[in-house]
Design an enzyme around this catalytic site. Structure first.
Site, mmCIF file in Angstrom:
data_model
loop_
_atom_site.group_PDB
_atom_site.id
_atom_site.type_symbol
_atom_site.label_atom_id
_atom_site.label_comp_id
_atom_site.label_asym_id
_atom_site.label_seq_id
_atom_site.Cartn_x
_atom_site.Cartn_y
_atom_site.Cartn_z
ATOM 1 N N ASN A 212 -14.588 3.180 1.205
ATOM 2 C CA ASN A 212 -14.388 3.246 2.660
ATOM 3 C C ASN A 212 -14.783 4.628 3.162
ATOM 4 O OD1 ASN A 212 -11.923 5.019 2.739
ATOM 5 N ND2 ASN A 212 -11.169 3.351 1.452
ATOM 6 N N ASP A 281 -7.488 -1.762 -0.708
ATOM 7 C CA ASP A 281 -6.474 -2.800 -0.943
ATOM 8 C C ASP A 281 -6.904 -3.763 -2.043
ATOM 9 O OD1 ASP A 281 -4.580 -1.969 0.994
ATOM 10 O OD2 ASP A 281 -5.920 -2.703 2.569
ATOM 11 N N LYS A 291 -25.638 -2.477 -15.288
ATOM 12 C CA LYS A 291 -26.026 -2.638 -13.876
ATOM 13 C C LYS A 291 -26.492 -4.078 -13.620
ATOM 14 C CE LYS A 291 -29.261 -1.054 -10.432
ATOM 15 N NZ LYS A 291 -30.678 -0.785 -10.303
ATOM 16 N N LYS A 344 7.641 -0.172 3.844
ATOM 17 C CA LYS A 344 7.458 0.703 2.677
ATOM 18 C C LYS A 344 8.591 1.711 2.528
ATOM 19 C CE LYS A 344 2.443 0.216 3.140
ATOM 20 N NZ LYS A 344 1.159 0.559 2.574
HETATM 21 N N1 CTP Z 1 -1.311 2.899 0.558
HETATM 22 C C1 CTP Z 1 -1.060 3.038 -0.788
HETATM 23 N N2 CTP Z 1 -1.558 2.134 -1.673
HETATM 24 C C2 CTP Z 1 -2.293 1.098 -1.267
HETATM 25 C C3 CTP Z 1 -2.563 0.939 0.100
HETATM 26 C C4 CTP Z 1 -2.058 1.865 0.986
HETATM 27 O O1 CTP Z 1 -0.389 3.990 -1.173
HETATM 28 N N3 CTP Z 1 -2.772 0.244 -2.149
HETATM 29 C C5 CTP Z 1 -0.753 3.851 1.524
HETATM 30 C C6 CTP Z 1 -1.799 4.683 2.234
HETATM 31 O O2 CTP Z 1 -2.038 5.909 1.571
HETATM 32 C C7 CTP Z 1 -1.178 4.888 3.604
HETATM 33 C C8 CTP Z 1 -0.451 3.604 3.848
HETATM 34 O O3 CTP Z 1 -0.120 3.120 2.546
HETATM 35 O O4 CTP Z 1 -0.224 5.923 3.614
HETATM 36 C C9 CTP Z 1 -1.320 2.638 4.576
HETATM 37 O O5 CTP Z 1 -0.727 1.394 4.573
HETATM 38 P P1 CTP Z 1 -1.567 0.033 4.507
HETATM 39 O O6 CTP Z 1 -0.570 -1.059 4.628
HETATM 40 O O7 CTP Z 1 -2.510 0.013 3.398
HETATM 41 O O8 CTP Z 1 -2.426 0.144 5.761
HETATM 42 P P2 CTP Z 1 -3.799 -0.496 6.038
HETATM 43 O O9 CTP Z 1 -4.386 -1.131 4.834
HETATM 44 O O10 CTP Z 1 -4.586 0.531 6.720
HETATM 45 O O11 CTP Z 1 -3.388 -1.566 7.103
HETATM 46 P P3 CTP Z 1 -3.012 -3.087 7.014
HETATM 47 O O12 CTP Z 1 -2.235 -3.297 5.733
HETATM 48 O O13 CTP Z 1 -2.171 -3.212 8.220
HETATM 49 O O14 CTP Z 1 -4.294 -3.782 7.043
#
Ligand code: CTP
Length: 404
Positions: A212, A281, A291, A344
């Protein structure tokens, strides 16, 4: 929170204006408050007050020239820059403000300021027309955006005969500002701060990944500022092109799973976790060790969910460490931020609206600090200033937790 501290050093810069005589009172006031003071003057300042005056007041050598022979053979502007817990420039002329705004370093004072990591306070003093000039105000804004603090000039009769804004602020006010910055400069002493930053890269094959646009700038700025304020800092970062912040343990990782392992290994000793990383995520469910040839490209990449690192910490935490999350949203910012806060189990969420220009890859951002009972909206600020504001809130949370 902090044990007995060693004496802090305030470097007072004096530039060439009639207000230079008030710098004598400032120096005495700051010394009365228990600080060690070292004075650095511009050549023009020596036309108004002599270095001997400050040397006598402080009992320390006064720096004026970059080229003076130093008895201890140290590079003097660097040793001054490093010795400073806070730098205060009073009075500061329009010319020196302009030089600072443009990063010039052509004398002892400006070189020291460019070399220092300490917070800098500027107390301007000049003719009212010079102060009000657009160019001066633009230089002041540029410095403010970079985190310089200003003690505004007062209103009154000026040495040139004009009446208006431009008088150096009262020495006691400037000393108050210096003392406040000096306290802030150590308010995280003894605190272990764990910061995550940057994106994660989830490999598809040895050359391709899912990632990203996170640049890591905010997390790096937070780590740097926390270290400056005395914290022990661990920065776990995904792939970014930023240099290691000074005095910080930097752990460079690539994937979310690696980030999780590095964070969990440090969590038990952490008092504060600031999760600014944009953790992917999902990751590709399989990794091709060779590759993938264009002709063999699959129609779809099957994804597996990555663990939510911050949610895991929230669950394990039991209210011990201060947990701060980030939320990048494109709408309903506060509502979504509060959902993350509760989901969280966080103390604070730094929320930003990424639907506009700001956010990823920029130096500035507009954020909100969202807690269970408040939502505080900040103006557009440089990420380093946001880091400072955030750590002010966090230092208060750490203090509150310690006094429980
Ligand atoms: N975070 C984390 N581990 C993950 C995903 C996110 O520690 N696997 C943390 C990020 O560092 C940030 C927060 O969680 O502090 C973001 O939350 P998240 O729910 O991931 O937000 P987004 O993915 O941006 O939004 P959404 O879930 O609403 O799509």
């Amino acid at each position: 929170m902090s044990p007995k501290r060693e004496q802090q050093t305030i470097v007072v810069g004096v530039t060439g204006g009639i207000g230079a005589y008030k710098a004598c009172e400032l120096v005495r006031d700051v010394m009365r408050r228990g600080f060690r003071v070292k004075v650095v003057m511009t050549e023009s300042a020596t036309r108004f007050v002599t270095p001997l005056t400050f040397r006598t007041l402080t009992g320390e050598p006064v720096a004026v020239s970059l080229w003076a022979d130093e008895p201890d053979a140290k590079v003097h502007h660097i040793s001054l820059a490093e010795a400073a817990d806070v730098v205060v420039i009073a009075p500061c002329t329009a010319n020196v403000i302009a030089k600072l705004a443009h990063g010039r370093a052509d004398d002892m004072l400006t070189t020291t300021v460019l070399a220092t990591e300490a917070p800098v306070i500027v107390a301007p003093a000049m003719n009212t027309h010079m102060w009000r000039k657009e160019v001066t105000q633009a230089n002041v804004s540029a410095l403010r955006a970079r985190g310089y603090a200003f003690v505004e000039p007062g209103h009154g009769a000026l040495a040139c005969g004009d009446v208006g804004e431009g008088r150096l602020a009262e020495p006691a006010l400037i000393a108050d500002a210096a003392q406040a910055e000096a306290c802030r400069a150590r308010d995280l002493a003894g605190v272990h701060v764990l910061v995550t930053a940057g994106p994660t890269h989830e490999p598809i094959d040895p050359v391709r990944f899912i990632g990203n646009r996170s640049s890591g700038k905010t997390g790096f700025a937070i780590a740097e500022e926390a270290a400056r304020r005395g914290a022990r800092v661990s920065l776990v970062t995904g792939p970014v092109s930023l240099p290691d912040p000074f005095g910080v343990e930097v752990v460079r990782v690539t994937t979310a799973l690696q980030m999780r392992a590095a964070v969990l290994a440090r969590f038990d000793s952490s008092d504060v976790v600031i999760a600014s990383a944009a953790v992917a995520d999902f990751r590709p469910a399989t990794f091709a060790s060779g590759k993938i040839k264009t002709a063999d490209a699959p129609d779809a990449v099957v994804l597996a969910r990555n663990p939510d690192i911050l949610a895991e910490l929230g669950e394990a935490n039991g209210g011990r460490a201060v947990l701060v999350g980030f939320a990048a949203e494109t709408s309903d910012v506060v509502t979504y931020a509060r959902e993350k806060l509760a989901g969280k189990r966080l103390d604070l969420v730094v929320a930003n609206d990424v639907s506009g220009e700001l956010g990823f890859e920029t130096d500035e951002n507009r954020v909100m600090f969202v807690s269970a009972d408040a939502a505080e909206e900040l103006p557009v600020l440089d990420k380093r200033v946001i880091a400072r504001e955030l750590l002010d809130r966090i230092a208060a949370l750490v203090d509150a937790r310690k006094s429980l």
